[in-house]
Design an enzyme around this catalytic site. Sequence first.
Site, mmCIF file in Angstrom:
data_model
loop_
_atom_site.group_PDB
_atom_site.id
_atom_site.type_symbol
_atom_site.label_atom_id
_atom_site.label_comp_id
_atom_site.label_asym_id
_atom_site.label_seq_id
_atom_site.Cartn_x
_atom_site.Cartn_y
_atom_site.Cartn_z
ATOM 1 N N ALA A 11 0.887 -1.172 0.000
ATOM 2 C CA ALA A 11 0.000 0.000 0.000
ATOM 3 C C ALA A 11 0.923 1.219 0.000
ATOM 4 O O ALA A 11 2.152 1.065 -0.021
ATOM 5 C CB ALA A 11 -0.891 -0.033 1.226
ATOM 6 N N ASN A 33 3.807 -8.503 -1.669
ATOM 7 C CA ASN A 33 2.465 -8.124 -1.233
ATOM 8 C C ASN A 33 1.578 -9.347 -1.387
ATOM 9 O O ASN A 33 1.790 -10.145 -2.291
ATOM 10 C CB ASN A 33 1.929 -6.981 -2.101
ATOM 11 C CG ASN A 33 0.665 -6.379 -1.523
ATOM 12 O OD1 ASN A 33 0.721 -5.631 -0.559
ATOM 13 N ND2 ASN A 33 -0.483 -6.720 -2.092
ATOM 14 N N SER A 35 -1.499 -9.767 -2.411
ATOM 15 C CA SER A 35 -2.018 -9.901 -3.774
ATOM 16 C C SER A 35 -0.942 -9.402 -4.746
ATOM 17 O O SER A 35 -0.509 -8.256 -4.678
ATOM 18 C CB SER A 35 -3.314 -9.113 -3.953
ATOM 19 O OG SER A 35 -3.128 -7.794 -3.508
ATOM 20 N N VAL A 74 1.852 -3.469 6.894
ATOM 21 C CA VAL A 74 0.440 -3.770 6.626
ATOM 22 C C VAL A 74 -0.401 -3.116 7.709
ATOM 23 O O VAL A 74 0.116 -2.671 8.731
ATOM 24 C CB VAL A 74 0.178 -5.306 6.577
ATOM 25 C CG1 VAL A 74 1.058 -5.974 5.533
ATOM 26 C CG2 VAL A 74 0.364 -5.957 7.938
ATOM 27 N N SER A 128 6.666 7.728 11.648
ATOM 28 C CA SER A 128 5.785 8.885 11.496
ATOM 29 C C SER A 128 6.195 9.758 10.331
ATOM 30 O O SER A 128 7.365 9.841 9.985
ATOM 31 C CB SER A 128 5.804 9.741 12.766
ATOM 32 O OG SER A 128 5.005 10.899 12.559
ATOM 33 N N GLY A 129 5.189 10.408 9.773
ATOM 34 C CA GLY A 129 5.471 11.367 8.697
ATOM 35 C C GLY A 129 4.545 11.185 7.517
ATOM 36 O O GLY A 129 4.691 11.859 6.503
ATOM 37 N N LYS A 182 5.694 5.931 19.853
ATOM 38 C CA LYS A 182 4.922 6.366 18.682
ATOM 39 C C LYS A 182 3.469 6.648 19.081
ATOM 40 O O LYS A 182 2.852 7.609 18.609
ATOM 41 C CB LYS A 182 4.966 5.313 17.572
ATOM 42 C CG LYS A 182 4.066 5.610 16.363
ATOM 43 C CD LYS A 182 4.439 6.932 15.709
ATOM 44 C CE LYS A 182 3.829 7.218 14.355
ATOM 45 N NZ LYS A 182 2.418 7.095 14.173
ATOM 46 N N HIS A 185 3.429 9.918 20.719
ATOM 47 C CA HIS A 185 3.596 10.905 19.633
ATOM 48 C C HIS A 185 2.225 11.224 19.033
ATOM 49 O O HIS A 185 1.870 12.387 18.828
ATOM 50 C CB HIS A 185 4.539 10.333 18.563
ATOM 51 C CG HIS A 185 4.488 11.047 17.241
ATOM 52 N ND1 HIS A 185 3.438 10.902 16.353
ATOM 53 C CD2 HIS A 185 5.334 11.943 16.671
ATOM 54 C CE1 HIS A 185 3.658 11.664 15.288
ATOM 55 N NE2 HIS A 185 4.797 12.303 15.460
ATOM 56 N N ASN A 186 1.457 10.180 18.747
ATOM 57 C CA ASN A 186 0.142 10.405 18.147
ATOM 58 C C ASN A 186 -0.805 11.115 19.099
ATOM 59 O O ASN A 186 -1.607 11.949 18.683
ATOM 60 C CB ASN A 186 -0.457 9.079 17.679
ATOM 61 C CG ASN A 186 0.129 8.630 16.350
ATOM 62 O OD1 ASN A 186 1.285 8.928 16.042
ATOM 63 N ND2 ASN A 186 -0.643 7.920 15.568
ATOM 64 N N GLU A 189 0.049 14.538 18.875
ATOM 65 C CA GLU A 189 -0.447 14.991 17.559
ATOM 66 C C GLU A 189 -1.930 15.391 17.666
ATOM 67 O O GLU A 189 -2.338 16.454 17.186
ATOM 68 C CB GLU A 189 -0.248 13.844 16.562
ATOM 69 C CG GLU A 189 -0.857 14.027 15.181
ATOM 70 C CD GLU A 189 -0.651 12.751 14.313
ATOM 71 O OE1 GLU A 189 0.505 12.322 14.133
ATOM 72 O OE2 GLU A 189 -1.655 12.200 13.823
HETATM 73 C C1 6PG Z 1 2.062 9.829 11.724
HETATM 74 C C2 6PG Z 1 0.588 9.766 12.036
HETATM 75 C C3 6PG Z 1 -0.057 8.543 11.490
HETATM 76 C C4 6PG Z 1 -1.526 8.415 11.862
HETATM 77 C C5 6PG Z 1 -2.402 9.404 11.198
HETATM 78 C C6 6PG Z 1 -3.880 9.133 11.349
HETATM 79 O O1 6PG Z 1 2.804 9.979 12.688
HETATM 80 O O2 6PG Z 1 2.455 9.765 10.558
HETATM 81 O O3 6PG Z 1 0.426 9.769 13.413
HETATM 82 O O4 6PG Z 1 0.651 7.440 11.970
HETATM 83 O O5 6PG Z 1 -1.960 7.179 11.499
HETATM 84 O O6 6PG Z 1 -2.093 10.671 11.636
HETATM 85 O O7 6PG Z 1 -4.323 9.189 12.651
HETATM 86 P P1 6PG Z 1 -5.880 9.358 12.958
HETATM 87 O O8 6PG Z 1 -6.637 8.776 11.817
HETATM 88 O O9 6PG Z 1 -6.128 8.620 14.214
HETATM 89 O O10 6PG Z 1 -6.113 10.826 13.072
#
Ligand code: 6PG
Length: 479
Positions: A11, A33, A35, A74, A128-129, A182, A185-186, A189
């Site tokens: 993906a 992958n 598929s 995945v 992340s990113g 991580k 981190h979220n 975020e």
């Molecule tokens: C990152 C993000 C990522 C996360 C999306 C969606 O660090 O690149 O944290 O990992 O999956 O931001 O998060 P939500 O759908 O929960 O807003």
Amino acid sequence: AQANIGVIGMAVMGSNLARNLASREGNSVAIYNRSPEKTRAVTSEFPDAGFIASESIEDFVASLSSPRTAIIMVKAGAGTDAVINQLTEHFEPGDIIVDGGNALFTDTIRREKAVRETGINFVGAGISGGEEGALLGPSIMPGGSAEAWETLGPILKSIAAVAEGEPCVTHVGTDGAGHFVKMVHNGIEYADMQLIAEAYDLIRRGTGKTPAEIADIFAEWNTGELESYLIEITAEVLRQVDASTDKPLIDVILDQAGAKGTGAWTVQTALDLGIPVSGIAEAVFARSLSSKPAQRAAASTLPGPSSTWHVKDTDAFIEDVRQALYASKIIAYSQGFDEIVAGAEQYGWDIKKGDIAKIWRGGCIIRARFLNRITEAYDENPDLVALVTAPFFTEIVSAAQDSWRRIVAGAAQSGIPAPAFSSSLSYYDGLRADRLPAALVQGQRDFFGAHTYKRVDKEGTFHTLWSGDRSEVNAEDTH
Ligand code: 6PG
């Protein structure tokens, strides 16, 4: 066997990470992958990457040189377990399985334990990113054995974002440490995004400025101490005009925020650890509230305040909002780092807080100029008990607090929801309070349940005989 690294899952995140790996000197990348159509599509779309593509897991494993190293990209969940099982069947002791998805850290702890028994290394790596980060340089938070880090470290360093000359990756700790960090981190975020959203809402309702005008304000903020990826993209989102209606795009986007669960995990884990991440929690709840159309419709006729906000000095007001945002943001990071400290203690990880701030300076969604200050704060005092008490941050919050209070009070008075701003301020006031009404809660607990209390003036545990003569007894004596 020619590939030194493999990626499973084609993906966008997986294929971008594979392309990133392939673009670095010395890497030869195997891809697979479930598929095969996807694998074929990626191979033909990016012929220059030199991917070694396989259509079976056996061929994929055979294409890897030893120690075999494969990154699983995945969707987190049962799919991850299935791929891990396939790999453990074909890998040998010393090989390395990396899960680069947003796995729950307790799943990572469980998987690492199971995989380790086979002699294979398992690394849970937070990445992340977003899509662009995966392709051009993400921030990477790997957890696993030191042995695995020896092989994996140089590869991850080669693809990570670079901030001030340093790659945004570090060996976070063992087993679930990387995914734990991580997750937090979220959570940060979520808080950061909610705070920015509240700032936008306050400015719009308080001044009547258009989204495009507010975009300019954010762009301006992005040249100063608030400089960050999220402020930058906020300006872009607010400036966007919808092609079909000619309205600002922000006005045609349904106001119900989605979530994939990592913010909720951060809060659930914090509750278990007893860490008040109130700003992050409000951000998660704000998304939940927004996504309850039936409740919102039913409540839409509830009375609000009689007056709206009459902002007299627009510039001063906007500066107040900026200050409130900065102070609340510091609280969110402070709370997040508290959770990391508590997690490290609970799970036995040796996490270097300063290093975490360092690897968040580039590549990730919460990258921001002020992360340097966090690194400095922990460098100066590795045992810092609350980030907000570091001199640099104390100064900012002292300078911001009048603005912060005006904004929170004004929002309350004019009926503008600002849950993250106000809970951050309450947290700040709670933390710095000399005495808290927790004493009363203790009194109540002792009254109805003989839960006992401690005293400020002597050692021991006490209970008042509330239903008797109300004298105080030493609780230890009664047992
Ligand atoms: C990152 C993000 C990522 C996360 C999306 C969606 O660090 O690149 O944290 O990992 O999956 O931001 O998060 P939500 O759908 O929960 O807003």
